[in-house]
Enzyme design. Sequence first.
Site, short mmCIF file in Angstrom:
data_model
loop_
_atom_site.label_atom_id
_atom_site.label_comp_id
_atom_site.label_asym_id
_atom_site.label_seq_id
_atom_site.Cartn_x
_atom_site.Cartn_y
_atom_site.Cartn_z
N THR A 1 0.86 -1.19 0.00
CA THR A 1 0.00 0.00 0.00
C THR A 1 0.90 1.24 0.00
O THR A 1 1.98 1.21 0.57
CB THR A 1 -0.86 -0.02 1.28
OG1 THR A 1 -1.78 -1.09 1.18
CG2 THR A 1 -1.60 1.29 1.51
N ARG B 1 -14.50 -7.01 -0.35
CA ARG B 1 -13.89 -6.59 0.93
C ARG B 1 -13.23 -5.21 0.79
O ARG B 1 -12.59 -4.91 -0.22
CB ARG B 1 -12.84 -7.63 1.31
CG ARG B 1 -12.06 -7.30 2.59
CD ARG B 1 -10.73 -6.65 2.28
NE ARG B 1 -9.91 -6.46 3.47
CZ ARG B 1 -8.83 -5.69 3.51
NH1 ARG B 1 -8.43 -5.06 2.42
NH2 ARG B 1 -8.14 -5.55 4.62
N GLY C 1 -10.74 -2.45 2.96
CA GLY C 1 -9.86 -2.32 4.13
C GLY C 1 -9.92 -0.93 4.74
O GLY C 1 -10.89 -0.19 4.58
N ASP C 2 -8.85 -0.60 5.44
CA ASP C 2 -8.80 0.69 6.16
C ASP C 2 -8.41 1.85 5.26
O ASP C 2 -8.72 3.01 5.57
CB ASP C 2 -7.79 0.59 7.31
CG ASP C 2 -6.38 0.28 6.78
OD1 ASP C 2 -6.26 -0.61 5.91
OD2 ASP C 2 -5.42 0.93 7.22
N THR D 1 -0.69 1.75 6.93
CA THR D 1 -0.61 0.55 6.10
C THR D 1 -0.51 -0.66 6.99
O THR D 1 0.18 -0.63 8.01
CB THR D 1 0.60 0.60 5.15
OG1 THR D 1 0.69 -0.65 4.45
CG2 THR D 1 1.92 0.85 5.87
N GLY D 2 -1.19 -1.71 6.63
CA GLY D 2 -1.13 -2.92 7.45
C GLY D 2 -2.40 -3.72 7.32
O GLY D 2 -3.14 -3.55 6.34
N1 ASP Z 1 -4.24 -1.68 4.76
C1 ASP Z 1 -4.42 -2.34 3.49
C2 ASP Z 1 -5.71 -3.11 3.52
O1 ASP Z 1 -6.00 -3.74 4.51
C3 ASP Z 1 -3.31 -3.25 3.14
C4 ASP Z 1 -1.93 -2.75 3.46
O2 ASP Z 1 -1.75 -1.62 3.85
O3 ASP Z 1 -0.97 -3.50 3.32
O4 ASP Z 1 -6.41 -3.11 2.55
#
Ligand code: ASP
Length: 344
Positions: A209, A237, A239-240, A260-261
């Site tokens: 990300t 789906r 994400g954040d 990110t995560g």
């Molecule tokens: N946060 C992102 C998600 O869950 C993925 C990532 O940042 O690696 O979609």
Amino acid sequence: MQIKNFVFPFLMMVMLGCAPSKKEKITTSETFGIVIHGGAGTLLRKNMTPEKEAAYREKLTEAIQVGYEILKNGGSSQEAVEKTIHVMEDSPLFNAGKGAVLTAEETIELDASFMNGETLDAGAIAGVRTIKHPISAAIKVMESSSHVMLSGQGADQFAAEQGLEIVAPEYFYTEQRKEALNRVKEAERKGGESASLEQEFLKNQRYGTVGCAALDKNGNLSAGTSTGGMTNKKWNRIGDAPIIGAGTYANNATCAISATGWGEFFIRSVVAHDISALMEYKGLSIQEAARIVIHEKVAKLGGDGGVVGIDHQGNVAMEMNTPGMYRAHINSMGNLTVKIYKDE
Ligand code: ASP
């Protein structure tokens, strides 16, 4: 401001010979800065080739320099964030724009968000398939619609109507992401031990990300985040990354943050806004606030990842609870820092 409010303290300072020390951080028109990430995860030296490492460091440098030049020339943090993220969205190295991860149906669904810290305006898009630069679509939602978040086909349609660059869904595909999806699906099919052996691999497939936080010479903060989400994601789906307050937040009173995560945990911890709230309500520094949220909140729930952020004085945080996070920072003096591993 009443003249005496300004003149009196100034005269006192001159009389007492106590001009602010050079070390003291003052927000002047010359204080600005920019910080970026390209995803956090199990980034270990043993899994990295010198060529791959160099490619990431070069792309991070290229991206952040674009934003730095804009800020140095008096441009807005909004423009700096947008143009910096474009460079990473165009690069197949990252899980954003070209090179984004694949869903279980072998499609690509992109999420992005942006927030302006001066106005607290924000925009986001989720699950789009044809917008070349999702971060620009998020900004368009903020500027040209009466909404904050658009999703799916409607968001793609909105971007086209706004004149943003539209590409065929195939543009985003890379062979590498297809192989990663196959491997993850294979592990899922086998289940049991094989699945757990592949778990680390699977976890890594979501990383990449991209995000950026910037402070401009006018004291305005902005943050943006762009992603393809997680490999093998199902059921549309989200994400954040496109969620204001979780993946992205900016407020001139405090800071600008991009996360990110593992998105599910970042949503539940309301990561980006929580860092701002700790600064606003508890008076914490950006580093301390980011440390608490990443290591005490996200980690305790079982999530992993990181954040980058900059405060209204140009102080920067690059915090993670993973072995690494692609990241870079340039301050007002033009000093560049580029890092991958946590222990660098
Ligand atoms: N946060 C992102 C998600 O869950 C993925 C990532 O940042 O690696 O979609």
